[in-house]
Design a protein around this motif. Structure first.
Motif, mmCIF file in Angstrom:
data_model
loop_
_atom_site.group_PDB
_atom_site.id
_atom_site.type_symbol
_atom_site.label_atom_id
_atom_site.label_comp_id
_atom_site.label_asym_id
_atom_site.label_seq_id
_atom_site.Cartn_x
_atom_site.Cartn_y
_atom_site.Cartn_z
ATOM 1 N N GLU A 37 14.693 -42.085 89.458
ATOM 2 C CA GLU A 37 14.030 -42.990 89.350
ATOM 3 C C GLU A 37 12.549 -42.640 89.669
ATOM 4 N N THR B 258 16.057 -43.518 83.226
ATOM 5 C CA THR B 258 15.858 -44.600 84.274
ATOM 6 C C THR B 258 14.596 -44.516 85.125
ATOM 7 N N SER C 126 11.070 -44.560 86.594
ATOM 8 C CA SER C 126 10.243 -45.619 86.632
ATOM 9 C C SER C 126 8.860 -45.087 87.214
ATOM 10 N N LEU D 20 11.599 -42.984 78.176
ATOM 11 C CA LEU D 20 11.313 -43.613 79.307
ATOM 12 C C LEU D 20 10.965 -45.229 79.196
ATOM 13 N N ARG D 21 12.189 -46.065 78.968
ATOM 14 C CA ARG D 21 11.878 -47.445 78.713
ATOM 15 C C ARG D 21 11.545 -48.098 79.950
ATOM 16 N N HIS D 22 11.861 -47.624 81.023
ATOM 17 C CA HIS D 22 11.690 -48.321 82.065
ATOM 18 C C HIS D 22 10.330 -47.704 83.189
ATOM 19 N N LEU D 23 9.568 -47.065 82.522
ATOM 20 C CA LEU D 23 8.472 -46.487 83.252
ATOM 21 C C LEU D 23 7.339 -47.296 83.730
ATOM 22 N N ARG D 24 7.239 -47.712 84.801
ATOM 23 C CA ARG D 24 6.179 -48.682 85.508
ATOM 24 C C ARG D 24 4.981 -47.781 86.034
ATOM 25 N N PRO E 160 7.033 -51.495 78.101
ATOM 26 C CA PRO E 160 8.172 -52.007 78.833
ATOM 27 C C PRO E 160 8.021 -53.626 78.612
ATOM 28 N N SER F 176 9.092 -55.968 81.026
ATOM 29 C CA SER F 176 8.690 -56.433 82.185
ATOM 30 C C SER F 176 7.387 -55.846 82.648
#
Length: 315
Positions: A188, A210, A212, A232-236, A254, A256
């Protein structure tokens, strides 16, 4: 008798004496040079830090079958004996921050399959041995920051299928081998700050979908391969500050929270393609005063965010 008194004066009580039946042992005595003996078998955590401890006997941890945490940071350890950890198979946390370790025996972690946190930050490690990680399938946190690592062998971390955080910041990495992150499907957080990376291989992040949090600031990146962040579909959080980038690749938007992006301190080419990309994702640029156009000439030195807002670029 006078003789006994003299012997007592010459043989003072060693610092940090263990207490019977204690479960935790803490010693930060600067003069301590020998690992304390006689720790009770009930001990679950040992902290010997900020001392003059320079070496450990192979039997130092014998008789501690319940030990779960071992904190040995800020000592003077230059090596570890091969079988040091064999008597403590339940060990969960090992912290060796700020010692003088330039290598570890191949089988150091062979008997610690329950290890979850391993911290080797601030040592002198020049390379990594695949055998270190073979038995660490439960490891979640690996900190290798502030060593002198120049390369990562391909698939070096492959056994670490539970790893969530990997810190490789402030080493001397000039490149990542293709497949360097293979096996890290649970990762992560990846920190590569403060290395000498000039490029990244295509597909670098395919093994870590995964992820982020990604930190790439203070490297020497000049360009990024097309689609490098596509997996990287969950990168914040993405930090690309203070590299040599002229153009930008971004991860998919993303579903979210919006992406926190720092692209400051790069010589951006404020051409239509870059400006359209940034306008499209509606990013709030971090450190906007330091996110400047280096070209074309008529935009040189202007804040990228201001150019986007003005919209007067001829695009």
């Amino acid at each position: 008798p006078p003789l006994l008194l003299a012997l007592l004066v010459l043989d003072p009580v060693s610092p940090c004496s263990p207490q019977p039946n204690a479960t935790r042992f803490v010693c930060t005595e600067p003069t301590l040079s020998t690992f304390p003996a006689g720790l009770p078998p009930t001990t679950v955590a040992v902290s010997v830090e900020f001392t003059a401890l320079g070496n450990l006997q192979p039997s130092a941890l014998a008789g501690l079958p319940q030990l779960q945490e071992l904190h040995l940071s800020s000592n003077r350890l230059s090596t570890l004996p091969e079988g040091l950890l064999q008597p403590v198979p339940t060990l969960r946390v090992l912290d060796l921050t700020h010692n003088l370790l330039d290598d570890l025996p191949a089988g150091t972690f062979a008997g610690t399959s329950h290890l979850q946190h391993l911290v080797l930050r601030g040592n002198r490690l020049r390379g990594l041995r695949p055998t270190w990680f073979q038995h660490l399938a439960q490891l979640q946190w690996l900190d290798l920051a502030a060593n002198v690592l120049a390369e990562l062998p391909a698939a070096i971390f492959h056994p670490l299928r539970a790893l969530r955080s990997l810190d490789l910041s402030h080493n001397r990495l000039v490149a990542l081998a293709p497949g360097a992150l293979d096996g890290l499907q649970a990762l992560e957080r990846l920190d590569l700050e403060g290395n000498r990376l000039g490029s990244l291989p295509p597909g670098t992040f395919v093994p870590v979908p995964t992820l982020s949090l990604l930190f790439l600031q203070d490297n020497e990146l000049q360009a990024l391969p097309a689609g490098i962040f596509e997996p990287l579909r969950h990168l914040r959080v993405l930090d690309l500050a203070r590299n040599q980038l002229h153009g930008l690749q971004l991860p998919p938007k993303p579903p979210s929270p919006a992406l926190d992006l720092d692209i400051s301190g790069n010589p951006w080419a404020c051409e239509c393609q870059l400006l359209a990309l940034l306008r499209q994702v509606a990013l709030q640029l971090l450190s906007a005063p330091e996110t400047l156009c280096a070209s074309p000439l008529h935009l040189q030195g202007r804040e990228v965010a201001a150019v986007i807002r003005a919209g007067a670029t001829g695009c």
